[in-house]
Enzyme design. Structure first.
Site, short mmCIF file in Angstrom:
data_model
loop_
_atom_site.label_atom_id
_atom_site.label_comp_id
_atom_site.label_asym_id
_atom_site.label_seq_id
_atom_site.Cartn_x
_atom_site.Cartn_y
_atom_site.Cartn_z
N ASP A 1 0.85 -1.19 0.00
CA ASP A 1 0.00 0.00 0.00
C ASP A 1 0.89 1.24 0.00
OD1 ASP A 1 -2.28 1.50 0.02
OD2 ASP A 1 -2.67 1.29 2.15
N LYS B 1 2.79 2.92 -5.95
CA LYS B 1 2.14 1.93 -6.83
C LYS B 1 3.12 1.41 -7.89
CE LYS B 1 -0.90 3.39 -4.21
NZ LYS B 1 -0.91 2.74 -2.89
N ASP C 1 -3.41 -2.96 -2.40
CA ASP C 1 -4.47 -1.95 -2.44
C ASP C 1 -4.28 -1.04 -3.66
OD1 ASP C 1 -6.66 -0.44 -1.68
OD2 ASP C 1 -5.56 0.75 -0.21
N ASN C 2 -5.33 -0.32 -4.01
CA ASN C 2 -5.26 0.75 -5.04
C ASN C 2 -4.84 0.24 -6.41
OD1 ASN C 2 -3.78 2.41 -2.36
ND2 ASN C 2 -5.75 3.02 -3.15
N GLU D 1 -11.17 4.54 -0.68
CA GLU D 1 -11.47 4.74 0.73
C GLU D 1 -12.42 5.90 1.00
OE1 GLU D 1 -8.51 4.42 -0.67
OE2 GLU D 1 -7.15 6.06 -0.16
#
Ligand SMILES: C[S@@+](CC[C@H](N)C(=O)[O-])C[C@H]1O[C@@H](n2cnc3c(N)ncnc32)[C@H](O)[C@@H]1O
Length: 250
Positions: free
Chosen positions: A174, A177, A202-203, A234
């Protein structure tokens, strides 16, 4: 409030965050002091030693005071379920921010040690305060650095935190990226994962990790078995996101 919960663009703290996007990539903070304010809010409002209350108080801050880039309450449930499936003893998180997700992981894995690698010293200091207040400071720790910093962080993980061949049960990606794939490769190259280790990312849709997603698709059934969880970014329900949960096959 309900519409504001759903549509992030109605919240000034979200718009301020969008303007601070450059700060986030450079410093790991949004640039208006909201992370320190979140810590103060938790210390003032959440019961010491009460992990559930600390997490709920951070979520309340993110909805009612200032938007935060924690994994958040909705995606947090996916993270919780993956942690329970892994039943880990040793966890590595990349990207601590205010310490929210590491605290969720610690709650779901009460016997685990959780080590979070964080680029920003200020974020590490904030996260440590949150973990101490929640009463998990003895088994959740932070290493300031990055996996790609030339070896210092990986050495610290090995020498000070017991990272060794087959020792790593769970990884939460997280952070940057663009570094998801290369950082994961550093961990697998060292043999720290074992068959059955779980990696959650995530993401993957927002802001996006397309190379990571393509890699996991190409690796399906070979070295990795991945489930793509459709969810939302989120603290709102307008913007979609993807969380990838990948089991290492060896
Ligand atoms: C989205 S936030 C993490 C949120 C946190 N996992 C949570 O859900 O509570 C991303 C964090 O990664 C940190 N970061 C950025 N690049 C990094 C890197 N290469 N290694 C470690 N941390 C990094 C940032 O400073 C920031 O604190």
């Amino acid at each position: 409030m309900d519409l504001k919960r759903r549509i992030p663009f109605l919240r000034t703290s979200f718009l301020r965050m969008a303007l601070g996007a450059f700060n986030i990539t450079r410093t790991g903070q949004i640039g208006d002091g909201r992370e320190a304010a979140a810590v103060e809010y938790v210390l003032a409002n959440a019961g010491p030693g009460d992990v559930d209350d600390v997490l709920a108080t951070i979520d309340r801050f993110a909805y009612q005071e200032s938007f935060l880039i924690n994994v958040g309450d909705e995606k947090g449930l996916l993270l919780d379920a993956a942690v329970r499936r892994a039943d880990p003893k040793l966890v590595l998180e990349l990207g601590a921010y205010c310490g929210y997700s590491a605290l969720r992981i610690a709650r779901e894995a009460p016997n685990a040690r959780v080590v979070s690698v964080e680029l920003s010293e200020a974020n590490a200091a904030n996260a440590r305060q949150i973990w101490a207040h929640a009463g998990v400071g003895d088994r959740v720790s932070c290493v300031v650095g990055t996996v790609g910093d030339g070896g210092a962080t990986l050495r610290a993980l090995a020498d000070d935190h017991g990272f060794a061949e087959g020792a790593l049960d769970f990884v939460f990606l997280d952070h940057d990226k663009a570094a998801y794939l290369s950082d994961l490769a550093e961990l697998t190259d060292r043999g720290w994962l074992h068959p059955g280790s779980i990696v959650v990312a995530d993401n993957v849709l927002l802001p996006g990790a397309p190379k990571y997603r393509s890699f996991m698709r190409a690796e399906q059934g070979k070295h990795w078995d991945t489930v793509e969880h459709k969810t939302h970014a989120e603290y709102q329900t307008l913007l979609p996101d993807l969380v990838l949960e990948s089991r290492f096959l060896g």
